[in-house]
Design a protein around this motif. Structure first.
Motif, PDB file in Angstrom:
ATOM      1  N   ASN A   1      68.635  63.493  57.769  1.00 51.62           N
ATOM      2  CA  ASN A   1      69.063  64.948  58.174  1.00 51.62           C
ATOM      3  C   ASN A   1      70.576  65.093  57.749  1.00 51.62           C
ATOM      4  O   ASN A   1      71.227  66.015  58.306  1.00 51.62           O
ATOM      5  N   LEU A   2      70.949  64.319  57.284  1.00 51.27           N
ATOM      6  CA  LEU A   2      72.523  64.300  56.942  1.00 51.27           C
ATOM      7  C   LEU A   2      73.021  65.546  56.102  1.00 51.27           C
ATOM      8  O   LEU A   2      73.976  66.149  56.440  1.00 51.27           O
ATOM      9  N   ASP A   3      72.193  66.136  55.195  1.00 47.03           N
ATOM     10  CA  ASP A   3      72.609  67.146  54.432  1.00 47.03           C
ATOM     11  C   ASP A   3      72.773  68.498  55.527  1.00 47.03           C
ATOM     12  O   ASP A   3      73.645  69.305  55.366  1.00 47.03           O
ATOM     13  N   ASP A   4      71.771  68.505  56.457  1.00 51.28           N
ATOM     14  CA  ASP A   4      71.741  69.758  57.325  1.00 51.28           C
ATOM     15  C   ASP A   4      72.827  69.347  58.441  1.00 51.28           C
ATOM     16  O   ASP A   4      73.785  70.398  58.815  1.00 51.28           O
ATOM     17  N   ILE A   5      73.296  68.184  58.826  1.00 47.77           N
ATOM     18  CA  ILE A   5      74.481  67.817  59.686  1.00 47.77           C
ATOM     19  C   ILE A   5      75.797  68.470  59.100  1.00 47.77           C
ATOM     20  O   ILE A   5      76.711  69.005  59.481  1.00 47.77           O
ATOM     21  N   LEU A   6      75.717  68.111  57.711  1.00 49.44           N
ATOM     22  CA  LEU A   6      77.077  68.562  56.919  1.00 49.44           C
ATOM     23  C   LEU A   6      76.999  69.951  56.721  1.00 49.44           C
ATOM     24  O   LEU A   6      78.215  70.407  56.591  1.00 49.44           O
ATOM     25  N   ALA A   7      76.139  70.784  56.918  1.00 48.00           N
ATOM     26  CA  ALA A   7      76.222  72.268  56.649  1.00 48.00           C
ATOM     27  C   ALA A   7      76.630  72.811  58.005  1.00 48.00           C
ATOM     28  O   ALA A   7      76.881  74.145  58.042  1.00 48.00           O
ATOM     29  N   VAL A   8      76.720  72.044  59.212  1.00 47.79           N
ATOM     30  CA  VAL A   8      77.070  72.672  60.338  1.00 47.79           C
ATOM     31  C   VAL A   8      78.612  72.908  60.433  1.00 47.79           C
ATOM     32  O   VAL A   8      79.388  72.107  60.131  1.00 47.79           O
ATOM     33  N   GLU A   9      78.913  74.268  60.636  1.00 47.24           N
ATOM     34  CA  GLU A   9      80.644  74.688  60.787  1.00 47.24           C
ATOM     35  C   GLU A   9      81.098  73.976  61.790  1.00 47.24           C
ATOM     36  O   GLU A   9      80.418  74.047  62.896  1.00 47.24           O
ATOM     37  N   GLY A  10      82.086  73.542  61.516  1.00 46.32           N
ATOM     38  CA  GLY A  10      83.120  72.865  62.728  1.00 46.32           C
ATOM     39  C   GLY A  10      82.938  71.404  62.644  1.00 46.32           C
ATOM     40  O   GLY A  10      83.787  70.839  63.425  1.00 46.32           O
ATOM     41  N   VAL A  11      82.021  70.775  62.058  1.00 46.34           N
ATOM     42  CA  VAL A  11      82.213  69.415  61.738  1.00 46.34           C
ATOM     43  C   VAL A  11      83.108  68.905  60.626  1.00 46.34           C
ATOM     44  O   VAL A  11      83.068  69.394  59.578  1.00 46.34           O
ATOM     45  N   ASP A  12      84.120  68.293  61.207  1.00 43.83           N
ATOM     46  CA  ASP A  12      85.293  68.120  60.247  1.00 43.83           C
ATOM     47  C   ASP A  12      84.707  66.706  59.486  1.00 43.83           C
ATOM     48  O   ASP A  12      85.401  66.433  58.253  1.00 43.83           O
ATOM     49  N   GLY A  13      84.127  65.807  59.929  1.00 48.01           N
ATOM     50  CA  GLY A  13      83.838  64.494  59.168  1.00 48.01           C
ATOM     51  C   GLY A  13      82.427  63.915  60.081  1.00 48.01           C
ATOM     52  O   GLY A  13      82.172  64.211  60.959  1.00 48.01           O
TER      53      GLY A  13
ATOM     54  N   CYS B   1      89.300  68.251  66.284  1.00 41.58           N
ATOM     55  CA  CYS B   1      88.821  67.855  64.984  1.00 41.58           C
ATOM     56  C   CYS B   1      87.521  67.060  65.676  1.00 41.58           C
ATOM     57  O   CYS B   1      87.813  66.257  66.543  1.00 41.58           O
ATOM     58  N   VAL B   2      86.517  67.470  65.125  1.00 41.06           N
ATOM     59  CA  VAL B   2      85.021  67.087  65.282  1.00 41.06           C
ATOM     60  C   VAL B   2      84.558  65.964  64.439  1.00 41.06           C
ATOM     61  O   VAL B   2      84.379  66.330  63.284  1.00 41.06           O
ATOM     62  N   LEU B   3      84.224  64.665  64.796  1.00 44.40           N
ATOM     63  CA  LEU B   3      83.700  63.811  64.037  1.00 44.40           C
ATOM     64  C   LEU B   3      82.432  63.439  64.683  1.00 44.40           C
ATOM     65  O   LEU B   3      82.311  63.025  65.892  1.00 44.40           O
TER      66      LEU B   3
END
Length: 260
Positions: free
Chosen positions: A159-171, A146-148
């Motif tokens: 840059n939050l929307d771009d960070i949220l688009a990263v596959e593998g970021v769980d939270g 789990c990657v937070l």
């Protein structure tokens, strides 16, 4: 035998709220005490707590057989730090000061074995595989890590929307103290401008299908953030809890002494 299931990651995916607490003593006995308190997750703080990989490992030993899930916060998102934490047995990592999608993607890569990532294969001789007993660990571990990442600056919020688009970021965990300071309100986490940004960030995180997390030192704050949709909420810091309780007890006991 595959890698053990990560119950915390599963709970976040199912949007089941998880209540946690910070641990900053850097001590296994204190961590063992905290496992008796009923928190769903406990942070082993390697950023601000007096921890190294040995003390982190000692705390993972006492947390792993309990129902309190260990979340290891590394000092920074360096590949070697994440590798050591994972090999020591961490299934969930929390990485501070992630300001861009590129940083977030780098964290994910560091937590995954090839070909999806760059995590080294030394876990076969480490605690994480029960010293080689979990033979299928390398082929099954990626799905259980789990990657937070922490968003705690104006740059991260931008840059939050771009960070949220990263596959593998769980939270994404909102760091309210650093965020408030970066916004010009050091020490004032309750400033309306700060709370507006936090509320908007939680809404955006949950709308993206990710888990939103935060730390608050009040039940009122916890209720507010849970109502906004936050999934993993920490409600205390072990050293602060001890200090506040001890100060209150000392004050109240001394008040029993007559001035006569």
């Amino acid at each position: 035998m595959p890698a053990p299931l990560n119950p915390f990651k599963a709970a976040l995916a199912q949007k089941k709220p998880q209540i946690g607490c910070w641990m900053t003593f850097g001590d296994a006995l204190a961590a063992e005490l905290m496992t008796t308190t009923g928190f769903d997750w406990l942070v082993v703080d390697g950023e601000h707590g007096p921890n190294d990989i040995r003390s982190i490992t000692d705390q993972l030993r006492v947390l792993s057989p309990t129902s309190s899930h260990a979340v290891v916060r590394v000092p920074i998102g360096e590949d070697w730090m994440l590798k050591q934490a994972l090999d020591a047995g961490a299934q969930t990592v929390l990485v501070p000061m992630v300001d861009t999608a590129e940083q977030a993607a780098g964290v994910v890569r560091a937590c995954r074995y090839a070909p999806e990532g760059v995590r080294g294969m030394g876990g076969y001789g480490a605690r994480v595989t029960n010293f080689g007993a979990i033979e299928d660990y390398a082929t099954t571990a990626n799905a259980q890590i789990c990657v937070l990442v922490q968003a705690e600056t104006r740059a991260a919020i931008a840059n939050l929307d771009d960070i949220l688009a990263v596959e593998g970021v769980d939270g994404v965990f909102i760091g309210p103290a650093d965020l408030s300071a970066d916004m010009g309100y050091p020490g004032d986490l309750t400033a309306p401008e700060v709370q507006t940004v936090i509320a908007d960030a939680i809404t955006r995180i949950t709308a993206a299908g990710k888990a939103a997390g935060i730390l608050t030192l009040s039940l009122e704050g916890a209720k507010t953030y849970l109502d906004l949709g936050a999934t993993f909420v920490a409600v205390g810091i072990d050293t602060v809890l001890l200090a506040n309780t001890a100060r209150a007890l000392s004050r109240d006991a001394k008040s029993l002494i007559s001035d006569d």
